[in-house]
Structure formats: C-alpha cells, structure tokens
Design a protein around this motif. Structure first.
Motif, PDB file in Angstrom:
ATOM      1  N   THR A  66     -27.021  -8.015  32.709  1.00 30.71           N
ATOM      2  CA  THR A  66     -25.918  -8.380  31.820  1.00 30.71           C
ATOM      3  C   THR A  66     -26.422  -9.392  30.788  1.00 30.71           C
ATOM      4  OG1 THR A  66     -25.179 -10.311  33.081  1.00 30.71           O
ATOM      5  CG2 THR A  66     -24.353  -8.145  33.792  1.00 30.71           C
ATOM      6  N   LYS A  67     -25.519  -9.867  29.961  1.00 34.78           N
ATOM      7  CA  LYS A  67     -25.892 -10.854  28.936  1.00 34.78           C
ATOM      8  C   LYS A  67     -26.361 -12.160  29.558  1.00 34.78           C
ATOM      9  CE  LYS A  67     -21.117 -12.517  28.332  1.00 34.78           C
ATOM     10  NZ  LYS A  67     -21.330 -13.788  29.062  1.00 34.78           N
ATOM     11  N   ASP A  68     -26.003 -12.400  30.808  1.00 36.94           N
ATOM     12  CA  ASP A  68     -26.396 -13.641  31.481  1.00 36.94           C
ATOM     13  C   ASP A  68     -27.720 -13.525  32.223  1.00 36.94           C
ATOM     14  OD1 ASP A  68     -23.975 -14.928  30.711  1.00 36.94           O
ATOM     15  OD2 ASP A  68     -22.932 -13.860  32.331  1.00 36.94           O
ATOM     16  N   SER A  69     -28.333 -12.355  32.181  1.00 40.64           N
ATOM     17  CA  SER A  69     -29.565 -12.126  32.937  1.00 40.64           C
ATOM     18  C   SER A  69     -30.786 -12.667  32.191  1.00 40.64           C
ATOM     19  CB  SER A  69     -29.765 -10.632  33.189  1.00 40.64           C
ATOM     20  OG  SER A  69     -28.668 -10.089  33.884  1.00 40.64           O
ATOM     21  N   ARG A  70     -31.771 -13.102  32.968  1.00 41.71           N
ATOM     22  CA  ARG A  70     -33.090 -13.450  32.428  1.00 41.71           C
ATOM     23  C   ARG A  70     -34.090 -12.495  33.059  1.00 41.71           C
ATOM     24  NH1 ARG A  70     -37.521 -17.824  32.941  1.00 41.71           N
ATOM     25  NH2 ARG A  70     -38.182 -18.024  30.766  1.00 41.71           N
ATOM     26  N   CYS A  91     -29.166  -9.699  27.048  1.00 44.46           N
ATOM     27  CA  CYS A  91     -29.919 -10.517  28.003  1.00 44.46           C
ATOM     28  C   CYS A  91     -31.144 -11.154  27.346  1.00 44.46           C
ATOM     29  CB  CYS A  91     -30.366  -9.673  29.193  1.00 44.46           C
ATOM     30  SG  CYS A  91     -31.626  -8.434  28.785  1.00 44.46           S
ATOM     31  N   GLU A  92     -31.680 -12.161  28.031  1.00 40.89           N
ATOM     32  CA  GLU A  92     -32.958 -12.752  27.639  1.00 40.89           C
ATOM     33  C   GLU A  92     -34.066 -11.949  28.304  1.00 40.89           C
ATOM     34  OE1 GLU A  92     -35.515 -16.913  28.187  1.00 40.89           O
ATOM     35  OE2 GLU A  92     -33.457 -16.757  28.946  1.00 40.89           O
ATOM     36  N   THR A 136     -33.681 -13.550  36.964  1.00 36.09           N
ATOM     37  CA  THR A 136     -32.662 -12.806  37.719  1.00 36.09           C
ATOM     38  C   THR A 136     -33.121 -11.381  37.986  1.00 36.09           C
ATOM     39  OG1 THR A 136     -31.547 -12.035  35.694  1.00 36.09           O
ATOM     40  CG2 THR A 136     -30.802 -14.135  36.643  1.00 36.09           C
TER      41      THR A 136
END
Length: 465
Positions: A66-70, A91-92, A136
C-alpha cells in the motif's frame, strides 16, 4: 549445501555488458523477467511483454503493498518494476542491484519521477546495507538464482524485514539435482548459477529461517512458453542465443529447470500469529504454511495437551476398538497419543490439507479428511462415533463454538466428548457457554494442566445423555 562456483563479480560483469543486447529483443525498457500467460495454448511471441506485465500485476495483487509500505526491490535491474510499484501504490521503494550499469540506469529513470519515493543503490543481496526490520516488504523477480550465496541472501531478507513483513518473489528452481550435460552447458553455466533449490526444498529452507510460506506456485509451463517466445524474438539478430533458448526449453521439458513463486510472511511468534482473528480461508492458509515445522516448534511444550486429552478418554472408555473422531487433527499429535494407549479405530478431520499430510505419515489413523468443523462433514453420519476429541480447536480466532452442535449429532448416545480448551478462552467465551448449556451433555470430569509451562488448559470430559 551446494557451493556456487560462480561469483558476484561474474554476474556483475555479465549484466553490465549484456544490457543493450537484452534491450534489443527482450524488453526495450530493460526489464528482464518471465511472462505469465493468459492462455498457454494460444500464446505467441508477440504476447510475451504483455505476459511479463501480467506477472507484475499478479505479484502486486498478492503482495499487500500500500502507500504506507516500504519495499525493498531485490535485484531491481534498470528500475522499471520499482518505479511501476511506486506509481501503482504510492509506496516507497528502495532498489538494489549488483550491476552498477543498471543501478545508474535506474537512478536516471527515477529523476523523471520526482514525486515518487525512490532510491537505488549498488549492493549485494548477501550483505544488505540496511538495519534490521527496515522494510515492510521485500520484492524480487528473476534475481536470486544469480546470487553466489543464496542461503545468506535469504537470511539477509529475513533480517531486514519487519515482524509480519512480506517476502514475495520468484526464482529459477532445479527440480532435480542430477543435472545433465546439456542443461549444465546451456542453462546453469550460461546463466552462472548452481542447482540448489527445488520447489519444495526452497519452501523448507524459508520455513527453517522463520518465514511462513503462505503460497507457492509452480510456473514451469510459463517459463517454457517464455523461452519459446524469446527464442523467436532473438532469432533474427542472435541465432546462437535463440538456439540456447531452445535448449532451455528442452531443459524445462526434461525437468532440469523450473520456475517457482513464493509468498512468505516473517513470523517470530507463531502462536500469537495463529491466534489472530482472521477469515476461515486465512486460517487454513496459515496452518498449511506451518505444517512442515509444526511438530518441531511445538513438540515438547505442547504435546502434553494431546497426551492429557487421550489419557482423559482412556479413564472412561476402556474399549480400544471404539470408533473415535479427532476433530481438528492437525499433524496427528492426538492420534499418536491415542495409538500409544492402544486405540485402533481413529478418524481425523482438519481444515488444513498440509497438516493432514503430516498426520498421514504417522500411520495412526484409519482415515483422514479435510473439512471445516463449522460445515457439514460429508464423510460422517449421525451417531457414528463412540468418542470425539477436540483439542485446542475451540479457541481465539479458530472454530466457532456453534460447530459443537453438529459434532454432538455425530456422537452416539452415552458417547464421550473430550473438550480441551485454554482456560482464558473458556472463561471469556459467552458463545461457548451458551452452546454447552444447550447440548445434551453431562460433565464427567474437568482437569487443569499447563502447556508452554505457564499457559493453563482445561480438559473436560462430557458424556452424551
């Protein structure tokens, strides 16, 4: 453990020098992985790039990114997939590769996307320059077979993933370790790698590291179709390479080469993980993933539970030929404990087929079936069992107590039900007490003991009136 005769320097030189060649026929954008074909029968060479994109989409759909994943893109190559992942999800992405040429290409591409969170770095998969639990997700495509010490690379992946993190990847695999001369020349020596893992031994090693392997996929037919297409695409400019791809197709056909996919979760505390509330299919998937190492993990601290349960039954049911159902048999620990006491007619059912595969090898059951206790059991008829044991099945995030109703119907009159539950679950579950209150059962005995040294359990013996 197979020692790799090739080094990272060999791989680095190979990819530094061959980038422009592969762009000329494989993918002009510089992506180098294989295709996932919609229709293997009808697929043609012109479908290859679409199939490669479809494989990206498949992996992303299973990744939970997701957009919060690294995300660490292990073997990022020219950066195409890393950029695509960031574009698709926000995501990053941190990409590493052994090839300096490709890393520089990736950095150049990243400059065209200043709004994306991207970083590219030359690094070895065997010595990742990141702290423990930094990511993540770790994502990898068509890379790990090139790493000179694949075992160490997998240890590094485990280290840099956070608890509960996802490792999703594909890799070339070796269905057999007996590699013939043709495959050695045109596959392994040409691609600079050694046969190490089969589809199953890869999973076993990942499990030993502490990953729960939630899904695997044998992609052999798609690998064959990929190299069949690549042979045609390379033929005009590179007839020798085209011929080598034909040999690769032959190696795949003769089981000398394969392609496997894995989706894994890093799990240090497997008990907490298994008790988390989830959907039924997720519970089945979790136990499938745990099956190969379940007995190793739980043997000493947990086996007392099936032993206590079997002993409780033995006190009230002396007939060793009695028909017994092990409801939630798992890997067969209860069956082993019953067999040790001399019981000979034990049937088991469990939601996880992989757990049952382990149980079958113990040869203590007359029959084993896959089934969900909350649904009708097709193999069972009413009033057919002298006793039913359910050990550790009715607990947090597992079978709902309503399943006790249908299990009760399978029990003969005056038959025994052994219910073994965690004390905290027994005390907290209003559903359990409501169901038990309305069942035609009488309590014969209740005993408390500990698993894992400090976790209290009840083993309760009921008799059907």
């Amino acid at each position: 453990m197979t020692k790799n005769k090739f080094s990272e320097a060999d791989t680095e030189a190979f990819y530094d020098s061959e980038d422009s060649l592969y762009r000329s026929f494989w993918d002009s954008e510089g992506s180098l992985h294989w295709g996932y074909f919609e229709d293997l029968t009808e697929a043609k060479a012109e479908n290859f790039i679409t199939a490669c994109k479809r494989w990206n989409e498949y992996m992303l759909s299973k990744s939970g990114i997701t957009k919060d994943s690294r995300v660490l893109d292990l073997g990022c190559g020219n950066g195409n997939t890393a950029i695509w992942l960031s574009q698709q999800t926000g995501c990053e992405v941190v990409g590493i590769d052994i090839s300096a040429v490709r890393v520089e290409n990736a950095k150049t591409k990243a400059q065209q996307h200043p709004s994306l969170r991207l970083e590219f770095r030359k690094a070895s998969a065997t010595d990742l320059p990141y702290q423990d639990k930094s990511f993540t997700h770790v994502w990898s495509q068509a890379t790990l077979y090139h790493v000179h010490d694949r075992h160490q690379a997998l240890r590094e992946v485990y280290r840099v993933l956070e608890e509960g993190g996802t490792f999703i990847f594909d890799d070339l695999i070796s269905p057999t370790q007996e590699i013939n001369e043709m495959a050695r020349k045109y596959v392994y020596d040409r691609l600079l790698f050694e046969p190490i893992f089969s589809l199953d031994s890869y999973k076993d090693f990942l499990s030993e590291l502490g990953f729960m392997v939630l899904a695997t996929k044998d992609l052999k037919e798609h690998l064959y179709k990929s190299y069949e297409a690549l042979s045609q695409l390379a033929l005009a400019k590179y007839p020798e390479l085209s011929a080598a791809y034909d040999k690769m197709c032959e190696a795949i056909q003769t089981n000398q080469l394969g392609w496997g996919y894995y989706s894994c979760e890093k799990v240090s505390d497997r008990l907490s993980w298994i008790y988390k509330n989830g959907k039924e299919d997720n519970l089945e998937q979790k136990y499938d993933a745990w099956a190969s190492v379940y007995d190793i993990d739980l043997d000493q601290p947990y086996r007392c539970s099936p032993v206590h349960s079997a002993n409780a039954l033995a006190k009230v049911l002396p007939n060793k030929d009695a028909i017994i159902l092990d409801a939630g048999a798992g890997t067969g620990m209860v069956g082993e404990a019953l067999a040790e006491l001399g019981y000979t007619n034990i049937v088991g059912v469990d939601i996880s087929e992989k757990m049952l595969e382990v149980a079958r090898k113990k040869q203590v059951y007359t029959a084993l079936y896959q089934g969900n206790l909350e649904e009708p059991l097709a193999f069972a008829s009413e009033a057919s069992y002298d006793a039913i044991l359910s050990v550790g099945v009715f607990t947090f995030g597992h079978a709902h107590p309503r399943a006790l109703k249908s299990l009760s119907s399978l029990l003969k009159k005056s038959g025994y039900f052994i219910l073994t539950v965690r004390v905290d679950y027994y005390n907290q579950s209003n559903f359990l007490h409501e169901i038990l209150k309305n069942l035609p059962w009488n309590i014969i005995s209740q005993e408390q003991f500990n698993i894992f040294e400090t976790e209290p359990m009840y083993v309760i013996v009921y008799q059907k009136s």
